[in-house]
Design an enzyme around this catalytic site. Structure first.
Site, PDB file in Angstrom:
ATOM      1  CG  ASP A   8      48.423  16.429  34.173  1.00 12.04           C
ATOM      2  OD1 ASP A   8      48.573  16.279  35.408  1.00 12.04           O
ATOM      3  OD2 ASP A   8      49.135  17.206  33.499  1.00 12.04           O
ATOM      4  CB  CYS A  65      47.577  19.781  35.171  1.00 10.90           C
ATOM      5  SG  CYS A  65      47.760  21.538  34.815  1.00 10.90           S
ATOM      6  N   GLY A  66      50.047  19.888  36.591  1.00 12.56           N
ATOM      7  CA  GLY A  66      51.309  20.247  37.238  1.00 12.56           C
ATOM      8  C   GLY A  66      51.270  21.638  37.821  1.00 12.56           C
ATOM      9  CB  THR A  67      51.404  24.931  36.444  1.00 11.38           C
ATOM     10  OG1 THR A  67      50.753  24.755  35.166  1.00 11.38           O
ATOM     11  CG2 THR A  67      52.899  24.626  36.308  1.00 11.38           C
ATOM     12  CG  HIS A  98      35.124  40.399  43.620  1.00 10.63           C
ATOM     13  ND1 HIS A  98      36.095  41.363  43.795  1.00 10.63           N
ATOM     14  CD2 HIS A  98      34.361  40.429  44.751  1.00 10.63           C
ATOM     15  CE1 HIS A  98      35.919  41.959  44.978  1.00 10.63           C
ATOM     16  NE2 HIS A  98      34.887  41.398  45.585  1.00 10.63           N
ATOM     17  NE  ARG A 132      32.575  46.531  43.257  1.00  8.85           N
ATOM     18  CZ  ARG A 132      32.571  45.890  44.422  1.00  8.85           C
ATOM     19  NH1 ARG A 132      31.416  45.666  45.041  1.00  8.85           N
ATOM     20  NH2 ARG A 132      33.693  45.443  44.958  1.00  8.85           N
ATOM     21  CG  HIS A 133      31.591  41.886  41.508  1.00 13.06           C
ATOM     22  ND1 HIS A 133      32.814  42.506  41.437  1.00 13.06           N
ATOM     23  CD2 HIS A 133      31.211  41.922  42.811  1.00 13.06           C
ATOM     24  CE1 HIS A 133      33.179  42.890  42.650  1.00 13.06           C
ATOM     25  NE2 HIS A 133      32.225  42.548  43.513  1.00 13.06           N
ATOM     26  NE  ARG A 136      33.593  46.032  37.350  1.00 16.30           N
ATOM     27  CZ  ARG A 136      33.748  46.496  38.582  1.00 16.30           C
ATOM     28  NH1 ARG A 136      33.926  45.669  39.596  1.00 16.30           N
ATOM     29  NH2 ARG A 136      33.712  47.789  38.817  1.00 16.30           N
TER      30      ARG A 136
HETATM   31  C1  RB5 Z   1      52.833  18.027  32.333  1.00 18.88           C
HETATM   32  O1  RB5 Z   1      54.204  17.814  32.219  1.00 18.88           O
HETATM   33  C2  RB5 Z   1      52.546  19.484  32.612  1.00 18.88           C
HETATM   34  O2  RB5 Z   1      52.844  20.246  31.475  1.00 18.88           O
HETATM   35  C3  RB5 Z   1      51.110  19.680  33.040  1.00 18.88           C
HETATM   36  O3  RB5 Z   1      50.861  18.943  34.187  1.00 18.88           O
HETATM   37  C4  RB5 Z   1      50.702  21.102  33.373  1.00 18.88           C
HETATM   38  O4  RB5 Z   1      51.570  21.676  34.286  1.00 18.88           O
HETATM   39  C5  RB5 Z   1      50.431  21.986  32.226  1.00 18.88           C
HETATM   40  O5  RB5 Z   1      50.018  23.143  32.364  1.00 18.88           O
END
Ligand code: RB5
Length: 154
Positions: A8, A65-67, A98, A132-133, A136
């Protein structure tokens, strides 16, 4: 090897650095992400990369993305996708060994570029162990396909 990559607006610089890093290893990279600083809804990239993976047009995918959370959540809604968001190389490696992950995701606001490269390296160099994986993973697919899990009733 062919890899799809998506991002993003928060992750443009990291996406391009990882893209160049992979291309430098002779990997063909298909970029379906944005290069515009305007706000971009991460589910679009998550979906596009996921579809390229499940269609077999690429071997696997990278999402940033950001996170890494939202974009991996979106990808995981496509049947057959096992996307892992992680911030460390160990989790990346084990997610392949796994869980046979077919997409790796991370956050441009969470990890630095050198850690991101290590995550990608560990993930690409790891091999699914099967054994074994597999049972699952089959159970995860059962939940996905039936919204039910027989083993949970036993
Ligand atoms: C964008 O602001 C942010 O929400 C996006 O990059 C991401 O971290 C969402 O999970």
């Amino acid at each position: 090897m062919r890899i799809a990559i998506g991002n993003d607006h928060v992750a443009i610089d990291m996406k391009n650095e990882i893209k160049n890093y992979l291309a430098g290893q002779g990997i063909e990279v298909i970029d379906v992400g944005t290069n515009s600083p305007e706000r971009f809804n991460y589910p679009i990239s998550g979906y596009k990369v996921a579809k390229l993976v499940t269609s077999g047009e690429v071997d696997c995918g990278v999402l940033i993305c950001g996170t890494g959370v939202g974009i991996s959540l979106a990808a995981n809604k496509v049947h057959g996708i096992r996307a892992c968001v992680c911030s460390d190389p160990y989790t990346a490696r084990l997610s392949k060994q796994h869980n046979n992950t077919n997409i790796i995701a991370f956050g441009a606001r969470v990890v630095g570029i050198e850690t991101a490269k290590m995550i990608v390296d560990e993930w690409l160099n790891a091999t699914y162990e099967g054994g074994r994986h597999q049972n699952r993973i089959d159970m995860i697919a059962e939940i996905e396909q039936t919204q039910d899990l027989k083993a949970a009733e036993e």
